[in-house]
Design a protein around this motif. Structure first.
Motif, PDB file in Angstrom:
ATOM      1  N   ARG A   1       0.847  -1.196   0.000  1.00 32.28           N
ATOM      2  CA  ARG A   1       0.000   0.000   0.000  1.00 32.28           C
ATOM      3  C   ARG A   1       0.883   1.247   0.000  1.00 32.28           C
ATOM      4  N   THR A   2       0.377   2.316  -0.607  1.00 28.75           N
ATOM      5  CA  THR A   2       1.020   3.605  -0.431  1.00 28.75           C
ATOM      6  C   THR A   2       0.519   4.157   0.888  1.00 28.75           C
ATOM      7  N   LEU A   3       1.437   4.509   1.770  1.00 24.90           N
ATOM      8  CA  LEU A   3       1.041   5.053   3.070  1.00 24.90           C
ATOM      9  C   LEU A   3       1.070   6.582   2.998  1.00 24.90           C
ATOM     10  N   THR A   4       0.006   7.211   3.445  1.00 27.97           N
ATOM     11  CA  THR A   4       0.014   8.670   3.580  1.00 27.97           C
ATOM     12  C   THR A   4      -0.195   8.991   5.051  1.00 27.97           C
ATOM     13  N   THR A   5       0.608   9.913   5.544  1.00 23.61           N
ATOM     14  CA  THR A   5       0.480  10.319   6.944  1.00 23.61           C
ATOM     15  C   THR A   5       1.017  11.745   7.068  1.00 23.61           C
ATOM     16  N   THR A   6       1.303  12.168   8.306  1.00 19.86           N
ATOM     17  CA  THR A   6       1.832  13.514   8.507  1.00 19.86           C
ATOM     18  C   THR A   6       3.054  13.441   9.403  1.00 19.86           C
TER      19      THR A   6
ATOM     20  N   LEU B   1       1.478  20.352  11.061  1.00 16.63           N
ATOM     21  CA  LEU B   1       1.692  19.053  10.417  1.00 16.63           C
ATOM     22  C   LEU B   1       2.062  19.242   8.954  1.00 16.63           C
TER      23      LEU B   1
ATOM     24  N   ARG C   1       4.008  11.105   2.121  1.00 17.78           N
ATOM     25  CA  ARG C   1       3.623   9.806   1.573  1.00 17.78           C
ATOM     26  C   ARG C   1       4.868   8.943   1.425  1.00 17.78           C
TER      27      ARG C   1
ATOM     28  N   LYS D   1       2.076  -3.900   3.524  1.00 21.09           N
ATOM     29  CA  LYS D   1       0.931  -3.536   4.341  1.00 21.09           C
ATOM     30  C   LYS D   1       1.251  -3.620   5.835  1.00 21.09           C
TER      31      LYS D   1
ATOM     32  N   MET E   1       2.840  -0.523   7.745  1.00 21.95           N
ATOM     33  CA  MET E   1       2.203   0.798   7.857  1.00 21.95           C
ATOM     34  C   MET E   1       2.185   1.330   9.287  1.00 21.95           C
ATOM     35  N   ARG E   2       1.749   0.471  10.220  1.00 23.68           N
ATOM     36  CA  ARG E   2       1.664   0.913  11.618  1.00 23.68           C
ATOM     37  C   ARG E   2       3.038   1.294  12.164  1.00 23.68           C
TER      38      ARG E   2
ATOM     39  N   VAL F   1       4.225   4.731  10.945  1.00 24.88           N
ATOM     40  CA  VAL F   1       3.570   5.851  11.617  1.00 24.88           C
ATOM     41  C   VAL F   1       4.119   5.997  13.044  1.00 24.88           C
TER      42      VAL F   1
END
Ligand code: SF4
Lengths: 417, 130
Positions: B51-56, B66, B70, B77, B80-81, B84
């Protein structure tokens, strides 16, 4: 003093920016965007997820990246921006009254207007729910702003009412940020958003999607303590005995979007009761000469690319209108939503030019056939209300399908889903 | 033999595909995909779900706390956690350009965390107004 411009665009989101750029490209000399916020971009900065721009730029972009591309286009096209300015009124001779802290009370006389105010979230979903009115109930979009722009998370345990795309995307985001999403509760037998979001936002994180369920009671006095969730029958009535309590300290509402049309109605623009947006022709002109509309103000789109596409049509034609001192409203043919069709945009067409139809079905199903004027136009393996169908129809097929000043659109299902 | 269910996202149909996996983790059979593309997707999704992860990331600027980011390409997958969590303490400082790498090879994923906006597009516009 009354200022004069060629095209005025109301709203600076993905629709407004695209409309303004298209108006300039069509040759309009002065194009001004009137925007109530302090910056361009609309809600794109808070939509930090990807999935934008695949059709438009051929790239999978995030909201902020898409926004940046369009702001640069607008700058290059020399579009003027009137920020922190709220359009209050559009007179029949196209004089816009706006107020704002930066520019005070201003009047702008324009050759044509593009409505690009977008849409807002339904907060209504919650109003019918019995129980208290504690703190901790907010729309998914408001929560998105808190989490992605302002930098705080408004709770620890969430229940999300409605499975619209923003709700599902927030379920993922909140989970990644360490909050617990107890459930997404959807009253319909199918999810309200795109399948991609159901899989990548809910399944990926093991978040339960409770279809045919709704929130029937809100617990808590000052702060929400939890909700009662109940199964519903085919008529969407809660089934007694199926209640269960889910503790939470935040309830997000993601029960759909409605086009933002107060200004349009005040200006005399007639709305389609189904879309909630103006009745438009293929040029995206409304029933008021010189007032055009595009994007989510017309119909709530699934993809931002189509928001920009539709707004470009409006912007281009607004520029033509301003240049020629008018173009006719094309109402030769009325487009009718027939069997299993919720709506079709545009509602009016000339029948003389190729047209792109945007439509949604009422019920999902398999082996669907789209009929134009009773004749088969295209088959689909499946259709769903949450996935907009977009089809280009050329003049030849149009002329075969139009009868009695009407283009009837039907969608037959081989099998109900 | 174990069975796994994958929902295909290739089209609105959203086929529920059940896959039989043998003891060595090999796919022995598949049911429910209504097309070939879907079958390919399901195989990939089983072998290596990315997955592409998007966050801040946080900034030190109160008006612009913020910065959206990405991953430069899709990551596993399961990472991801971790990404972040691991980057929660990172604080970015201006100037930042869209596309700039802020954390390279984040959590050994092989992908970088890159900015998805220009610092000036946010913070700058607010300062001008004061
Ligand atoms: S398997 Fe084929 S038909 Fe089924 S959802 Fe995937 S792409 Fe669509």
């Amino acid at each position: 003093m009354v200022e004069r411009v060629d095209v005025a665009v109301i709203g600076a989101g993905p629709a407004g920016l695209a409309a303004a750029v298209a108006a300039r490209e069509q040759g309009a000399e002065r194009v001004v965007i009137i925007e109530r916020a302090e910056r361009l971009g609309g809600l794109l900065p808070q939509c930090i997820h990807n999935g934008f721009g695949l059709l438009y730029f051929g790239e999978d972009l995030t909201g902020p990246e898409y926004e940046r591309m369009f702001i640069r286009k607008a700058e290059r096209a020399k579009v003027e921006a009137r920020l922190e300015s709220m359009a209050l009124d559009i007179s029949p001779d196209l004089e816009i009254t706006a107020v704002g802290s930066r520019h005070g009370y201003t009047k702008i006389k324009t050759g044509a207007v593009v409505l690009a105010m977008g849409c807002r979230e339904k907060a209504r979903g919650a109003l019918g729910i019995p129980g208290g009115r504690p703190a901790g109930i907010l729309t998914a979009g408001t929560c998105q702003r808190y989490v992605n722009v302002d930098g705080f998370i408004p709770g620890r345990r969430f229940v999300i009412l409605g499975s619209g795309d923003i709700g599902m995307i927030m379920a993922r985001r909140l989970t990644l940020e360490g909050a617990k999403v107890e459930a997404v509760v959807e009253i319909m037998p199918w999810p309200g958003g795109l399948i991609r979001n159901e899989v990548q936002c809910l399944h990926d994180f093991g978040i339960p999607l409770l279809l045919e369920h709704t929130v029937t009671f809100i617990h808590g006095e000052t702060r929400i303590q939890g909700v009662t969730v109940t199964r519903v029958d085919r008529e969407r009535r809660p089934i007694p005995g199926t209640e269960r309590f889910i503790p939470c300290d935040c309830l997000l509402l993601s029960a759909g979007l409605i086009p933002e049309n107060e200004l349009s109605v005040k200006a005399g623009v007639e709305l389609d009761p189904v879309t909630g947006g103006p009745l438009v022709d293929e040029n995206r002109q409304t029933v008021i000469p010189g007032i055009f509309a595009g994007g989510n103000v017309v119909q709530v789109h699934d993809l931002v690319d189509w928001v920009s596409w539709e707004a470009e049509v409006a912007g281009r034609n607004a520029a033509r209108f301003a240049d020629r001192g008018g173009i006719p409203f094309r109402e030769e043919v009325r487009v009718r939503a027939g069997e299993n069709i919720k709506y079709v945009v545009p509602q009016f067409i000339s029948g003389e030019e190729e047209v792109t139809l945007h439509l949604r079905v009422t019920r999902p199903g398999l082996r669907a056939a789209l009929l134009l004027g009773g004749k088969l136009f295209k088959r689909y393996r499946s259709v769903r209300p949450s996935e907009m169908i977009i089809e280009k129809v050329d003049v030849g097929r149009l002329s075969q399908a139009i009868g009695d000043g009407e283009l009837r659109v039907d969608c037959r299902l081989g099998e109900e889903a | 033999m174990a069975a796994e269910t994958v929902i295909c996202i290739g089209c609105p149909l959203g086929c529920r595909v059940s896959v039989a996996v043998d003891r060595r983790g090999k796919v022995a059979g598949m049911r429910g995909a209504r097309c070939r593309q879907g079958e390919k997707y399901v195989l990939k999704e089983l072998r290596e779900p990315v997955r592409t992860l998007t966050t801040t990331l946080r900034t030190a600027d109160r008006d612009f706390p913020l910065l959206p980011v990405r991953t430069s390409r899709p990551v596993l997958k399961a990472l991801m956690r971790d990404i972040v969590r691991e980057t929660a303490s990172v604080v970015v400082k201006p100037p930042v350009k869209c596309g700039q790498v802020l954390v390279s090879d984040v959590c050994g994923s092989g992908a970088d965390l890159v900015a998805t906006t220009d610092w000036s597009l946010r913070a700058g516009s607010r300062k001008k107004e004061r």
